[in-house]
Write a protein that holds these residues in place. Structure first.
Motif, mmCIF file in Angstrom:
data_model
loop_
_atom_site.group_PDB
_atom_site.id
_atom_site.type_symbol
_atom_site.label_atom_id
_atom_site.label_comp_id
_atom_site.label_asym_id
_atom_site.label_seq_id
_atom_site.Cartn_x
_atom_site.Cartn_y
_atom_site.Cartn_z
ATOM 1 N N LYS A 112 0.806 -1.231 0.000
ATOM 2 C CA LYS A 112 0.000 0.000 0.000
ATOM 3 C C LYS A 112 0.837 1.278 0.000
ATOM 4 N N MET A 113 2.030 1.195 -0.575
ATOM 5 C CA MET A 113 2.826 2.394 -0.768
ATOM 6 C C MET A 113 2.317 3.148 -2.002
ATOM 7 N N THR A 114 2.502 4.443 -2.014
ATOM 8 C CA THR A 114 2.132 5.224 -3.190
ATOM 9 C C THR A 114 3.240 5.109 -4.229
ATOM 10 N N LEU A 115 2.936 5.516 -5.454
ATOM 11 C CA LEU A 115 3.943 5.506 -6.509
ATOM 12 C C LEU A 115 5.145 6.365 -6.128
ATOM 13 N N GLU A 116 4.870 7.528 -5.571
ATOM 14 C CA GLU A 116 5.956 8.437 -5.179
ATOM 15 C C GLU A 116 6.812 7.831 -4.075
ATOM 16 N N GLU A 117 6.164 7.210 -3.106
ATOM 17 C CA GLU A 117 6.916 6.571 -2.021
ATOM 18 C C GLU A 117 7.800 5.446 -2.555
ATOM 19 N N ALA A 118 7.258 4.669 -3.491
ATOM 20 C CA ALA A 118 8.038 3.566 -4.057
ATOM 21 C C ALA A 118 9.250 4.078 -4.827
ATOM 22 N N LEU A 119 9.076 5.168 -5.581
ATOM 23 C CA LEU A 119 10.212 5.706 -6.323
ATOM 24 C C LEU A 119 11.282 6.246 -5.380
ATOM 25 N N ASN A 120 10.889 6.993 -4.372
ATOM 26 C CA ASN A 120 11.867 7.472 -3.386
ATOM 27 C C ASN A 120 12.563 6.314 -2.692
ATOM 28 N N ALA A 121 11.809 5.246 -2.408
ATOM 29 C CA ALA A 121 12.366 4.090 -1.701
ATOM 30 C C ALA A 121 13.386 3.337 -2.545
ATOM 31 N N ALA A 122 13.230 3.388 -3.863
ATOM 32 C CA ALA A 122 14.130 2.658 -4.763
ATOM 33 C C ALA A 122 15.225 3.545 -5.345
ATOM 34 N N THR A 123 15.311 4.777 -4.875
ATOM 35 C CA THR A 123 16.359 5.692 -5.358
ATOM 36 C C THR A 123 17.096 6.302 -4.172
ATOM 37 N N ILE A 124 16.663 7.470 -3.730
ATOM 38 C CA ILE A 124 17.413 8.207 -2.709
ATOM 39 C C ILE A 124 17.503 7.444 -1.388
ATOM 40 N N ASN A 125 16.394 6.804 -0.955
ATOM 41 C CA ASN A 125 16.441 6.101 0.334
ATOM 42 C C ASN A 125 17.240 4.811 0.264
ATOM 43 N N ALA A 126 17.145 4.105 -0.853
ATOM 44 C CA ALA A 126 17.963 2.898 -0.992
ATOM 45 C C ALA A 126 19.447 3.261 -1.022
ATOM 46 N N ALA A 127 19.775 4.370 -1.685
ATOM 47 C CA ALA A 127 21.169 4.827 -1.672
ATOM 48 C C ALA A 127 21.614 5.165 -0.253
ATOM 49 N N ALA A 128 20.745 5.812 0.510
ATOM 50 C CA ALA A 128 21.082 6.142 1.902
ATOM 51 C C ALA A 128 21.274 4.886 2.738
ATOM 52 N N SER A 129 20.523 3.834 2.440
ATOM 53 C CA SER A 129 20.656 2.587 3.205
ATOM 54 C C SER A 129 22.012 1.936 2.991
ATOM 55 N N LEU A 130 22.714 2.336 1.930
ATOM 56 C CA LEU A 130 24.037 1.802 1.618
ATOM 57 C C LEU A 130 25.135 2.800 1.920
ATOM 58 N N GLY A 131 24.739 3.965 2.436
ATOM 59 C CA GLY A 131 25.724 4.988 2.755
ATOM 60 C C GLY A 131 26.291 5.697 1.546
ATOM 61 N N CYS A 132 25.518 5.763 0.435
ATOM 62 C CA CYS A 132 26.050 6.393 -0.773
ATOM 63 C C CYS A 132 25.090 7.410 -1.384
ATOM 64 N N SER A 133 24.189 7.974 -0.588
ATOM 65 C CA SER A 133 23.251 8.946 -1.159
ATOM 66 C C SER A 133 23.896 10.294 -1.434
ATOM 67 N N GLU A 134 25.134 10.493 -0.988
ATOM 68 C CA GLU A 134 25.835 11.732 -1.350
ATOM 69 C C GLU A 134 26.253 11.707 -2.820
ATOM 70 N N SER A 135 26.255 10.523 -3.444
ATOM 71 C CA SER A 135 26.697 10.404 -4.834
ATOM 72 C C SER A 135 25.670 9.734 -5.741
ATOM 73 N N HIS A 136 24.646 9.134 -5.187
ATOM 74 C CA HIS A 136 23.669 8.385 -5.974
ATOM 75 C C HIS A 136 22.255 8.637 -5.443
ATOM 76 N N GLY A 137 21.252 8.236 -6.221
ATOM 77 C CA GLY A 137 19.879 8.234 -5.743
ATOM 78 C C GLY A 137 19.018 9.397 -6.171
ATOM 79 N N SER A 138 19.609 10.454 -6.722
ATOM 80 C CA SER A 138 18.845 11.596 -7.234
ATOM 81 C C SER A 138 19.695 12.301 -8.276
ATOM 82 N N LEU A 139 19.064 13.129 -9.092
ATOM 83 C CA LEU A 139 19.777 13.856 -10.143
ATOM 84 C C LEU A 139 20.026 15.277 -9.661
ATOM 85 N N GLU A 140 21.070 15.427 -8.852
ATOM 86 C CA GLU A 140 21.456 16.714 -8.293
ATOM 87 C C GLU A 140 22.904 17.006 -8.670
#
Length: 423
Positions: free
Chosen positions: A357-385
């Motif tokens: 019962k996650m929303t589409l937006e929640e699922a996308l965040n969970a498979a990008t920025i948050n998954a990168a954070a779970s691996l300690g690499c969101s400073e370089s991956h997970g979003s287009l910044e």
């Protein structure tokens, strides 16, 4: 004249996901996805994003100043979004466990199969006898399949050795793969995946702490392996709380970040332990307690949820809605392994929406920025910044939601890693 690796232009939606440089999203922020309509992006020769914004702004700031590009990618009518990050996989193994699928359909539980000589024990026996080259070649085939499904960052565990030589062999295979395959691998040492046949938890813990971890540290210092994380299967009848704590603390002392299995089959208190130890992430959590949710939210421990596991084992899915609403940052993983043979994060995201019962937006965040954070690499991956790796997907669609909506066969036309096309 300035020269850049790649110019992306005219994306009908440039889905940057996040634009505030925060390492992860939680609570209501998980329902927000940052999108630039008619967007453009520039990636430098080092593979990192130099600029991202509206097409008009990119044209005025770069195209009008005689900049040159090795490649210009016109995405008219198409969507660009970050490469996907798989937060939990077991991709190095040998042996075929397809027969277990029929056993599960007939009603056998995970532990029933384990006790019958299947499950992890079966895979351990076959992985032990396989050569490094055999394991590497099978891993590369699997990673190629993941790449076609949009995965650009992969958490990858050992754990099918349960003794020194095979555990180190698996980590060496992951290190070799990281040098020849474009997917970014974050290796997770999982020597505490199960108690070896003929042993017991006490002796297994002693072997991990006194034999395997010292050798891991030696090989890492020599550059033969490069694990960043440590994992334990914290479960009743496997490694319970005291044993799990001993292993994780020993790994933490070596500089490994804690990212472990917990509260999957029984409410053992793994979430509480993870909060106590300052874990980066905990996976599974089908049986998490209310107190565990509160503590994970308080300590910002990321919950890596694996909807394929609940699906294949016919378990009650983890309480994703409760976690999100109470402020736990949620990530997603495929749990790719011989038990849950799934390489597709878009399918995982679809399951997360339908079954958890996650929303589409929640699922996308969970498979990008948050998954990168779970691996300690969101400073370089997970979003287009700006400053992050230029890892992205191009969809033959006018809206990003088609990545999740088009079940089984998402409309991914190309995948770029560090600004270079890899699929």
């Amino acid at each position: 004249m300035s020269t850049y690796r790649l110019r992306v232009k005219n994306a009908v939606q440039l889905v940057v996901v996040s634009s505030d440089k925060k390492p992860f999203k939680k609570g209501k922020d998980m329902s927000k996805v940052d999108i630039i309509v008619n967007g453009g992006m520039i990636i430098g020769r080092d593979g990192r994003i130099v600029a991202v914004g509206s097409e008009a702004d990119i044209q005025s700031q770069y195209d009008s100043k005689d900049c040159s590009y090795d490649e210009v990618l016109d995405c008219t009518g198409r969507v660009v979004l970050p490469g996907l990050v798989d937060g939990h996989t077991h991709p190095v193994w040998a042996g075929d466990r397809v027969q277990e699928f029929g056993m599960k359909l007939a009603g056998a539980t995970y532990m029933d199969i384990h006790k019958a000589g299947g499950g992890i024990g079966f895979t351990v026996a076959h992985t032990k006898t396989a050569s490094e080259e055999e394991l590497l070649q099978s891993l590369l085939v699997r990673m190629n399949r993941m790449l076609k499904q949009g995965t650009t960052v992969l958490e990858a565990k050992s754990g099918y050795g349960l003794e020194l030589d095979t555990e180190m062999k698996m980590l060496k295979v992951l290190q070799k793969a990281s040098k020849v395959h474009p997917i970014h691998i974050v290796a997770n040492y999982c020597g505490g995946h199960s108690v070896p046949k003929g042993s017991n938890a006490r002796d297994a813990v002693a072997d991990i702490v006194n034999v395997q971890l010292p050798q891991l540290a030696k090989l890492k210092a020599e550059g033969e392996i490069n694990p960043r994380l440590i994992d334990v299967f914290c479960e009743k009848g496997v490694f319970e709380i005291p044993d799990t704590k001993t292993i994780l603390e020993a790994g933490k002392q070596l500089g490994l970040l804690i990212n472990f299995h917990g509260d999957e089959l029984t409410p053992i208190g793994a979430a509480e332990l993870g909060a106590e130890l300052g874990a980066l992430a905990i996976s599974h959590l089908e049986c998490i307690s209310d107190e565990g949710i509160r503590l994970m939210s308080e300590k910002n421990v990321i919950a890596t949820l694996l909807p394929t596991t609940a699906y294949i084992l016919r378990l009650e899915p983890p309480p994703a809605r409760k976690m999100i609403e109470q402020g736990v940052p949620v990530a997603l993983g495929s749990d790719f392994n011989p038990n849950a043979h799934c390489v597709s994060l878009p399918f995982v995201m679809n399951l997360a929406c339908v079954d958890m019962k996650m929303t589409l937006e929640e699922a996308l965040n969970a498979a990008t920025i948050n998954a990168a954070a779970s691996l300690g690499c969101s400073e370089s991956h997970g979003s287009l910044e700006t400053g992050k790796n230029g890892d992205f997907l191009v969809l033959d669609a006018s809206r990003w939601e088609h990545l999740i909506y088009q079940l089984v066969d998402p409309p991914i036309s190309s995948v770029y890693i560090q600004g270079q096309r890899v699929y």
